[in-house]
Design a protein around this motif. Structure first.
Motif, short mmCIF file in Angstrom:
data_model
loop_
_atom_site.label_atom_id
_atom_site.label_comp_id
_atom_site.label_asym_id
_atom_site.label_seq_id
_atom_site.Cartn_x
_atom_site.Cartn_y
_atom_site.Cartn_z
N GLU A 92 0.72 -1.19 0.10
CA GLU A 92 -0.09 0.11 -0.03
C GLU A 92 0.82 1.27 -0.01
OE1 GLU A 92 -3.31 2.37 2.41
OE2 GLU A 92 -1.61 1.17 3.73
N GLY A 94 0.75 5.06 0.89
CA GLY A 94 -0.34 6.00 1.71
C GLY A 94 -0.70 5.40 2.69
N SER A 97 -3.83 6.91 8.14
CA SER A 97 -4.17 6.39 9.39
C SER A 97 -3.72 5.01 9.74
CB SER A 97 -5.61 6.48 9.70
OG SER A 97 -6.36 5.48 8.77
N GLN A 100 -6.61 1.40 6.03
CA GLN A 100 -6.61 0.45 4.67
C GLN A 100 -5.65 -0.74 4.97
OE1 GLN A 100 -7.84 1.08 0.44
NE2 GLN A 100 -7.49 -1.23 1.43
N GLU A 115 4.49 5.69 4.08
CA GLU A 115 3.87 6.88 4.26
C GLU A 115 5.00 7.94 4.33
OE1 GLU A 115 0.68 8.59 4.63
OE2 GLU A 115 2.20 10.19 4.56
N GLY A 143 6.68 6.50 -1.42
CA GLY A 143 6.13 5.32 -1.76
C GLY A 143 6.17 5.19 -3.46
N VAL A 215 2.67 12.59 -3.68
CA VAL A 215 3.83 13.45 -3.92
C VAL A 215 5.09 13.02 -3.73
CG1 VAL A 215 5.02 15.45 -2.84
CG2 VAL A 215 2.47 15.51 -2.76
N1 SAM Z 1 -4.67 4.74 3.29
C1 SAM Z 1 -5.04 5.81 4.32
C2 SAM Z 1 -5.97 5.43 5.36
O1 SAM Z 1 -6.49 4.29 5.18
O2 SAM Z 1 -6.01 6.16 6.44
C3 SAM Z 1 -5.37 7.07 3.64
C4 SAM Z 1 -4.60 7.63 2.86
S1 SAM Z 1 -4.54 9.53 2.42
C5 SAM Z 1 -6.06 9.48 1.56
C6 SAM Z 1 -3.34 9.72 1.51
C7 SAM Z 1 -1.73 9.37 2.10
O3 SAM Z 1 -0.75 9.12 1.08
C8 SAM Z 1 -1.53 10.52 2.84
O4 SAM Z 1 -1.21 10.30 4.22
C9 SAM Z 1 -0.17 11.04 2.19
O5 SAM Z 1 0.78 11.61 3.14
C10 SAM Z 1 0.31 9.98 1.49
N2 SAM Z 1 1.28 10.10 0.47
C11 SAM Z 1 1.28 10.89 -0.33
N3 SAM Z 1 2.36 10.76 -1.37
C12 SAM Z 1 3.06 9.93 -0.92
C13 SAM Z 1 4.13 9.09 -1.33
N4 SAM Z 1 5.05 9.49 -2.42
N5 SAM Z 1 4.61 8.06 -0.41
C14 SAM Z 1 4.00 7.57 0.54
N6 SAM Z 1 2.93 8.14 0.96
C15 SAM Z 1 2.31 9.25 0.35
#
Ligand code: SAM
Length: 224
Positions: A92, A94, A97, A100, A115, A143, A215
């Motif tokens: 996964e 992101g 929390s 997922q 993350e 990621g 990002v």
């Molecule tokens: N899956 C999460 C949950 O169950 O709570 C929700 C994810 S939230 C919509 C998206 C997440 O992706 C954020 O926490 C953000 O910081 C992270 N994110 C964005 N770009 C990322 C990257 N390149 N690598 C890892 N995490 C990333």
């Protein structure tokens, strides 16, 4: 269904959420069962407790969100996860929390999650440990580079919106593997489902979604 936890016990609020997911088209009973087992109220801030079983995304800090339950369920359903005996390797991107990841952990003992924001990643790791999820390996980092050390992955789910499918993730998907990823602009994406056959990705697009941006080196640049 608004703020149902104010009046209901978590188990009852959870069942109501599951009815909502069914009504919206989630048909995989294994996915619905996973939602039965994971206490979403443990993954949101105390102040959001009452809304934990509403079918909405909620803020988790640093401008990020725990995704809408329906979208988590839909993405999980699209992954076509095998059962625990097959022990698929799942990645996964992101963690947010950790919710997922906890859902994915109902299907396999090999869940890897990345993350980019350390405070979120550290909090998710602690929460997952406290709740007894010992089969989820968490990492802080970008990621979009995947996790070469554990590749190839049978399933990859990206829970942030990408401009394109990151090359590294495409490479790290196993043959016969599936990837679910929102792809589009910063504002709106299409939920895309890829299967890999003989090294080639075949795409099916599902529906429009709105995710926070992915990002990183294979995603969007840091916010303008
Ligand atoms: N899956 C999460 C949950 O169950 O709570 C929700 C994810 S939230 C919509 C998206 C997440 O992706 C954020 O926490 C953000 O910081 C992270 N994110 C964005 N770009 C990322 C990257 N390149 N690598 C890892 N995490 C990333």
């Amino acid at each position: 269904m608004t703020a149902v936890l104010r009046q209901l016990k978590p188990e009852i609020a959870r069942e109501r959420l599951i009815r909502t997911l069914e009504r919206k088209g989630i048909t995989d009973t294994r996915v619905l069962d996973a939602f039965r087992k994971v206490p979403r109220h443990e993954f949101v801030d105390g102040a959001m407790y009452a809304q934990a079983y509403d079918d909405n995304a909620l803020p988790i800090g640093l401008g990020q969100t725990i995704s809408q339950p329906y979208i988590v369920a839909l993405m999980t359903q699209f992954l076509e996860l095998k059962d625990m005996r097959e022990n698929e390797k799942i990645l996964e991107i992101g963690t947010g929390s950790g919710f997922q990841a906890a859902i994915l952990a109902q299907f396999s003992r090999r869940v890897y999650t990345i993350e980019r924001h350390r405070p979120l990643g550290d909090a998710a790791r602690k929460r997952l440990r406290r709740l007894g999820y010992e089969n989820i390996v968490c990492k802080i980092g970008d990621g979009t580079r995947g996790w070469p050390q554990y590749a190839p992955f049978d399933k990859i789910v990206v829970t942030a919106g990408a401009p394109v499918v990151p090359e590294e993730l495409a490479k790290q998907l196993a043959d016969d593997g599936r990837m679910v990823i929102p792809v589009g602009t910063r504002e709106v994406q299409s939920l895309e489902v890829y299967s890999k056959r003989n090294g080639e990705l075949a795409k099916a697009a599902a529906c429009d979604v709105v995710f926070v941006p992915l990002v990183g080196s294979g995603g969007w640049k840091e916010s303008r």
